[in-house]
Design an enzyme around this catalytic site. Structure first.
Site, mmCIF file in Angstrom:
data_model
loop_
_atom_site.group_PDB
_atom_site.id
_atom_site.type_symbol
_atom_site.label_atom_id
_atom_site.label_comp_id
_atom_site.label_asym_id
_atom_site.label_seq_id
_atom_site.Cartn_x
_atom_site.Cartn_y
_atom_site.Cartn_z
ATOM 1 N N ASP A 1 0.825 -1.206 0.000
ATOM 2 C CA ASP A 1 0.000 0.000 0.000
ATOM 3 C C ASP A 1 0.863 1.261 0.000
ATOM 4 O O ASP A 1 1.933 1.282 0.602
ATOM 5 C CB ASP A 1 -0.900 -0.012 1.237
ATOM 6 C CG ASP A 1 -2.028 0.996 1.150
ATOM 7 O OD1 ASP A 1 -2.388 1.402 0.026
ATOM 8 O OD2 ASP A 1 -2.552 1.389 2.203
ATOM 9 N N ASN B 1 -10.291 -1.843 -6.743
ATOM 10 C CA ASN B 1 -9.381 -1.002 -7.532
ATOM 11 C C ASN B 1 -9.783 -0.924 -8.997
ATOM 12 O O ASN B 1 -9.371 -0.002 -9.713
ATOM 13 C CB ASN B 1 -7.946 -1.543 -7.457
ATOM 14 C CG ASN B 1 -7.313 -1.430 -6.088
ATOM 15 O OD1 ASN B 1 -6.396 -2.177 -5.777
ATOM 16 N ND2 ASN B 1 -7.796 -0.513 -5.252
#
Length: 271
Positions: A50, A98
């Site tokens: 991340d 995403n």
């Protein structure tokens, strides 16, 4: 002289501190690595990679450029893990959520995935270490060109049985469980499976990486402290470690600290 302010000034200061402390970090890293190698290293490590976009934003780059830095970092981290004795690494590369990102960013991401999976198929590092590369997730949601690149990497490394790199793409933990339940329901319907015999062992046969031990350690970068739908079925007893650096800035010393913390914890499995 251009004045550096706000986020960038903090970043410049952070980098300056790191440079000044580099010799100290190197010494500490060597000592820490020795201690880690004396203890039990997790067989399977999950990593939520991340912070690529925030890293890019702080440098004034486009989001996709942050993803490229992140892809470069993965190769190094895999090597560090293997050097320490980790057998399997599962990384969270692209979630199902995403896939709702802007089209241009997704196009760049898919370009990068195609490029990197093709590179993995021929990687000297991968073949020298005999690492089987696998992609897990709802792969049908990916462009055909990306799926072809994935197949190329999987075919090129399919004979390797001791070390694994699992790349979770178009992946969601809840979606994985739903997919497994659907397959089980189908097998019950056609008489291939007796519902009274379904247990955890049965369920493992239907999830994406049920052939591997559950991840004993899950690391998340960027300072966020949640799983974000990653490996939900497997993480019931995983140790979680959160580190406050963006993925492209993740260092070997951060990995060593994570594993050292894992070694210090008492894993009771509910007992």
């Amino acid at each position: 002289m251009k004045r550096v302010t706000g986020v960038n000034s903090r970043r410049v200061l952070r980098q300056a501190v790191r440079v000044s402390l580099k010799p100290v970090y190197k010494m500490y890293e060597r000592i820490l690595e020795e201690k880690v190698k004396e203890g039990r290293v997790p067989e399977h490590v999950g990593i939520i990679m991340d912070g690529n976009r925030r890293f890019a934003r702080e440098l004034g780059l486009e989001p996709w450029e942050g993803h490229r830095y992140g892809a470069d970092k993965l190769e190094d981290v895999l090597e560090w893990c293997l050097d320490l004795g980790v057998k399997a690494v599962t990384v969270y590369a692209l979630s199902t959520e995403n896939l709702n990102r802007p089209k241009e960013e997704l196009k760049r991401l898919f370009d990068l995935m195609e490029e990197r999976f093709k590179a993995l198929a021929e990687s000297e590092r991968i073949h020298r270490r005999k690492v089987a590369v696998r992609a897990v997730g709802r792969l049908h949601l990916l462009p055909t060109r990306v799926r072809r690149a994935i197949k190329k990497a999987e075919r090129a490394t399919k004979e390797y049985k001791d070390r694994f790199l699992n790349v979770a793409v178009a992946y969601g933990g809840r979606q994985e469980i739903i997919d497994a339940v659907r397959e089980i329901a189908h097998d019950v319907k056609v008489g291939r499976l007796d519902p009274d015999e379904i247990d955890e062992g049965t369920f493992r046969k239907y999830v994406y990486v049920g052939d591997l031990p559950d991840p004993e350690l899950i690391i998340r970068t960027s300072g966020e402290e949640r799983l974000s739908n990653f490996l939900l079925w497997y993480s019931a007893y995983s140790e979680l470690y959160f580190v406050d650096v963006y993925w492209p800035e993740f260092r070997k010393i951060d990995l060593l600290r994570a594993i050292r913390e894992f070694q210090k914890r008492e894993r009771r499995f509910g007992r």
